[in-house]
Design a protein around this motif. Structure first.
Motif, PDB file in Angstrom:
ATOM      1  N   TYR A 408      -2.225  52.370  33.291  1.00  0.00           N
ATOM      2  CA  TYR A 408      -2.219  51.006  32.762  1.00  0.00           C
ATOM      3  C   TYR A 408      -1.097  50.195  33.406  1.00  0.00           C
ATOM      4  CZ  TYR A 408      -0.982  47.238  29.525  1.00  0.00           C
ATOM      5  OH  TYR A 408      -0.646  46.025  28.981  1.00  0.00           O
ATOM      6  N   PHE A 409      -1.426  48.973  33.823  1.00  0.00           N
ATOM      7  CA  PHE A 409      -0.407  48.091  34.380  1.00  0.00           C
ATOM      8  C   PHE A 409      -0.487  46.742  33.680  1.00  0.00           C
ATOM      9  CE2 PHE A 409      -1.942  50.924  37.659  1.00  0.00           C
ATOM     10  CZ  PHE A 409      -0.760  51.548  38.014  1.00  0.00           C
ATOM     11  N   ASP A 410       0.627  46.322  33.120  1.00  0.00           N
ATOM     12  CA  ASP A 410       0.661  45.023  32.460  1.00  0.00           C
ATOM     13  C   ASP A 410       0.935  43.967  33.533  1.00  0.00           C
ATOM     14  OD1 ASP A 410       0.671  43.061  30.609  1.00  0.00           O
ATOM     15  OD2 ASP A 410       2.640  43.548  29.761  1.00  0.00           O
ATOM     16  N   GLU A 411      -0.031  43.794  34.416  1.00  0.00           N
ATOM     17  CA  GLU A 411       0.148  42.885  35.551  1.00  0.00           C
ATOM     18  C   GLU A 411      -1.117  42.070  35.761  1.00  0.00           C
ATOM     19  OE1 GLU A 411       1.094  45.304  38.950  1.00  0.00           O
ATOM     20  OE2 GLU A 411       2.761  46.271  37.899  1.00  0.00           O
ATOM     21  N   GLU A 412      -0.951  40.966  36.472  1.00  0.00           N
ATOM     22  CA  GLU A 412      -2.076  40.092  36.764  1.00  0.00           C
ATOM     23  C   GLU A 412      -3.221  40.908  37.393  1.00  0.00           C
ATOM     24  OE1 GLU A 412      -0.933  37.091  39.493  1.00  0.00           O
ATOM     25  OE2 GLU A 412      -2.830  36.013  39.303  1.00  0.00           O
ATOM     26  N   ASN A 413      -4.420  40.608  36.997  1.00  0.00           N
ATOM     27  CA  ASN A 413      -5.643  41.276  37.492  1.00  0.00           C
ATOM     28  C   ASN A 413      -5.800  42.728  37.037  1.00  0.00           C
ATOM     29  OD1 ASN A 413      -6.186  38.950  38.902  1.00  0.00           O
ATOM     30  ND2 ASN A 413      -5.258  39.721  40.792  1.00  0.00           N
ATOM     31  N   LEU A 414      -4.801  43.271  36.352  1.00  0.00           N
ATOM     32  CA  LEU A 414      -4.885  44.694  35.987  1.00  0.00           C
ATOM     33  C   LEU A 414      -4.777  44.923  34.488  1.00  0.00           C
ATOM     34  CD1 LEU A 414      -2.617  46.109  38.812  1.00  0.00           C
ATOM     35  CD2 LEU A 414      -4.968  46.843  38.386  1.00  0.00           C
TER      36      LEU A 414
END
Ligand code: GTP
Ligand code: MG
Length: 686
Positions: A408-414
């Motif tokens: 899991y990545f709390d980043e744009e697009n992800l």
């Protein structure tokens, strides 16, 4: 790995080469370090939760006689005391109520009953829920089987809902209630309390996977490096030669060293155990002794005077085909004891997070490999889990990511999806990076283009994903590609939708690449080489660097006269980029052993300086350090004369303070300033 997991020696010859990564699990007894099989869907989280609820019920009975006022202090302590470590939980349920543990926690002084405050806090915090839970529990017990079935059908509903967001709140609620209820059964044996859960990840040795392995390496692990030899070959290949077992072992030490930390005892973590197999090939004891001596000598040479040797804890010489289980039992014990000695063993984790993680694991076990984050936020807010803030859910997902449960990545697009099954992600990677493809794809133009140039066409992605059609990668293609972009396994060309896979591009020597641009008849100005010389360069680092340049600049084009076609000037260790739209000025980015080197080619002979390029590179290395938690990467800035080989011949600023110097590579005198001027370092020489 199979012998560690009790497979018989007779099975060894039947083992197939690892394709990507294989993941297995087992239990480790935290008292004696003994391993046991873990075939049930059970795991330690489940056990812990059961224990918590069991305790909770016992306390319900006690609390019935207490006044509400008595419990208030626990409520007010809520925030700082809501964490429960695995060990504390285990200890607190020990019949003998271990006072030492209780006393370790200053908060527990206010706890009159002698239990840990952590547990009490949990109880008072959930007071509204737990009576209802208890009632449900009683209803459930007689009919366990029915519950399991109901629970799986709820998850299946979830799968369907999750596939076609928007998510149905009612279904999620029902499913979460059902999963939570199922953990309130406590019919497990007492000795289960002493088991910790252990994942075993078997990484394939082939080079093809080096770009994807980075996603799964972590500091929370004990590493076993398995090889059947440790020999140096004389072949001078550029980059890592995976046929050379000494280089191969060195490569893995480096890859693991990226995640180093020092323990309280001053040792380097994560620990590495080297296992040398095929002992059966040496029949005589004297032969074995000779081999072992040579192996250790070579290992010493591989690690010679390098910091990374601090990871080595032990070397085993074994035969997978002849040794009995006793040998593997010894290795199992050593792994257990090394794991228990690590800093993060028994680290605190909020109890709600354990509950939430349990749902994530349950979903994974029921073939839900990926979920929308939206659906998981709803699950986390369910009254039985009760993580009310989005931010905390995200922190919890981050924690699960760090320990390898989810991706899991709390980043744009992800941020909109969470991969619940890392194995599913590995399989998706494998579809793209493994050479094991069917013959039809292998002879396709798209595959040939990928192998020649690294260009990955959309139709090839779909075809490769269809290798495992039941895993439904095509349906989640967008997210999968975003994850791969996150790790620069694939990269978009500047101003284009074309995708490249740097790790799949073929190699080409520097002189060959240079020949494509300059035939020797035209004037051709080259700067000196500007190098970042790393103590060790993580295996996928150059991929990130080249991916970054691909995104910043247009890749230069080469005309292949033989086949009358154009191709991009990208190779495994070299990229050539246009610095301006005329194409007259080119930036060459190269990788050498532990080195990244830049050179500028200018057909106009304009003698410019390129300080900006160095500044950007420094900034980008810094970004990478943070983004991939590679905080220990360090480098020095060095220079090489314009026709020199930066892999063997580099000069630091300190070595260039004399006006000129003797270049051993060219056996002539060079002016020091010629090396530093193009990069605007002349001032530093004064
Ligand atoms: N004689 C003998 N053969 C072994 C031993 N260990 C493994 N083998 C054989 O060597 C071959 C390779 O073993 P693997 O376990 O696939 O090796 P690996 O390092 O996991 O290889 P990859 O998965 O391809 O990275 C198999 O055919 C095994 O049967 C050993 O100790 N003695
Ligand atoms: Mg293998």
């Amino acid at each position: 790995m199979r012998r560690l997991l009790w497979h018989e020696k007779e099975e060894v010859p039947l083992i197939q080469s690892t394709d990507g990564i294989e993941v297995e699990k087992c239990n480790i007894n935290i008292v004696d370090g003994k391993w046991s099989p873990c075939n049930k869907t059970d795991d330690d989280v489940r056990r812990l939760i059961r224990q918590v609820f069991k305790k909770k019920m016992l306390n319900v009975e006690c609390e019935a006689t207490e006044t509400v006022d008595d419990q208030e202090p626990f409520r007010s302590n809520e925030d700082e005391s809501r964490s429960v470590s695995d060990k504390e939980l285990l200890k607190s349920f020990d019949e003998s109520d271990d006072i030492d543990i209780v006393n370790e926690d200053p908060k527990s002084e206010s706890n009159e009953s002698g239990d840990t405050v952590d547990i009490h806090t949990f109880i008072s915090d959930n007071r509204d829920n737990h009576v209802a839970v208890e009632t449900d529990l009683n209803q459930m017990q007689p009919d366990n089987f029915k519950l399991e079935n109901m629970h799986d059908s709820k998850i299946n509903n979830f799968t369907k809902e999750n596939e076609s967001d928007p998510v149905n709140d009612e279904n999620i609620n029902e499913m979460t209630s059902t999963i939570m209820k199922s953990y309130l059964q406590f019919r497990e044996k007492e000795e289960d309390d002493m088991l910790a859960f252990c994942w075993l990840w078997d990484f394939a040795g082939q080079r093809d996977f080096y770009a994807t392995h980075q996603v799964f390496l972590s500091k929370h692990a004990v590493f076993l490096l398995v090889t059947d030899s440790l020999e140096f070959t004389t072949a001078e290949n550029q980059g890592i030669d995976f046929e050379d077992s000494a280089q191969y072992v060195s490569f893995w030490f480096d890859a693991i060293h990226c995640y180093w930390s020092t323990t309280k005892k001053g040792r380097l973590d994560p620990p590495i155990i080297v296992v040398c197999t095929n002992e059966d090939q040496f029949k005589e004891p004297s032969e074995r002794e000779k081999r072992q001596k040579k192996f250790k000598e070579n290992l010493r040479e591989v690690l010679n005077k390098q910091e990374k040797k601090g990871h080595l804890r032990n070397i085993y010489f074994i035969s997978n085909t002849e040794d009995s289980d006793i040998v593997f039992e010894e290795i199992r014990k050593e792994i257990s004891s090394l794991a228990m000695d690590m800093e993060d063993w028994g680290k605190d984790c909020p109890l709600k997070w354990l509950l939430f993680q349990q749902v994530l694991l349950k979903l994974k076990d029921n073939n839900v490999p990926i979920s929308s984050t939206k659906a998981l936020l709803k699950i986390a807010k369910h009254k039985d889990i009760n993580i009310s803030e989005d931010n905390e859910v995200k922190q919890c997902l981050q924690y699960c990511h760090d320990i390898g449960t989810v991706v899991y990545f709390d980043e744009e697009n992800l941020a909109d999806h969470v991969i619940l099954d890392p194995k599913w992600l590995i399989n998706a990677f494998r579809c793209l990076v493994s050479d094991k493809i069917d013959n039809v794809i292998e002879v396709s133009d798209d595959w040939q283009t990928l192998k020649d140039t690294g260009l990955l066409t959309d139709s090839l992605i779909s075809r490769l994903f269809r290798k495992e059609s039941e895993l439904k990668f095509d349906e989640h293609k967008t997210h999968l590609l975003e994850v791969m972009k996150r790790f620069d396994i694939i990269v978009n060309l500047k101003n284009s939708n074309a995708l490249y896979m740097p790790c799949m591009i073929k190699s080409c020597s520097f002189s060959e690449v240079q020949k494509q641009f300059c035939d020797g008849n035209q004037p051709f100005y080259k700067t000196s080489w500007f190098c970042l010389e790393f103590k060790f360069l993580p295996p996928a680092f150059f991929n990130h660097i080249i991916a970054w340049y691909i995104k910043q600049y247009f890749v230069s084009v080469i005309i292949d006269r033989d086949i009358r076609s154009k191709r991009n000037a990208l190779y495994r260790h070299i990229g050539v980029f246009d610095l301006d739209s005329s194409g007259c000025e080119k930036l060459v980015v190269c990788e050498g052993p532990n080195t990244i080197a830049l050179q500028v080619w200018d057909l106009r002979m304009s003698n410019k300086t390129y300080e900006g390029l160095t500044v950007h590179l420094f900034q980008f290395v810094e970004t990478l350090r943070n983004r991939y938690s590679l905080h220990h990467i360090s480098y020095t800035t060095t220079f090489t004369c314009k026709d020199g080989d930066f892999a063997i011949n580099r000069k630091t600023i300190e070595e260039l303070i004399t006006k000129d110097y003797m270049c051993y590579e060219h056996n002539t005198i060079h002016v020091s300033d010629d090396l530093v001027k193009p990069w605007n370092y002349s001032e530093k020489l004064k």
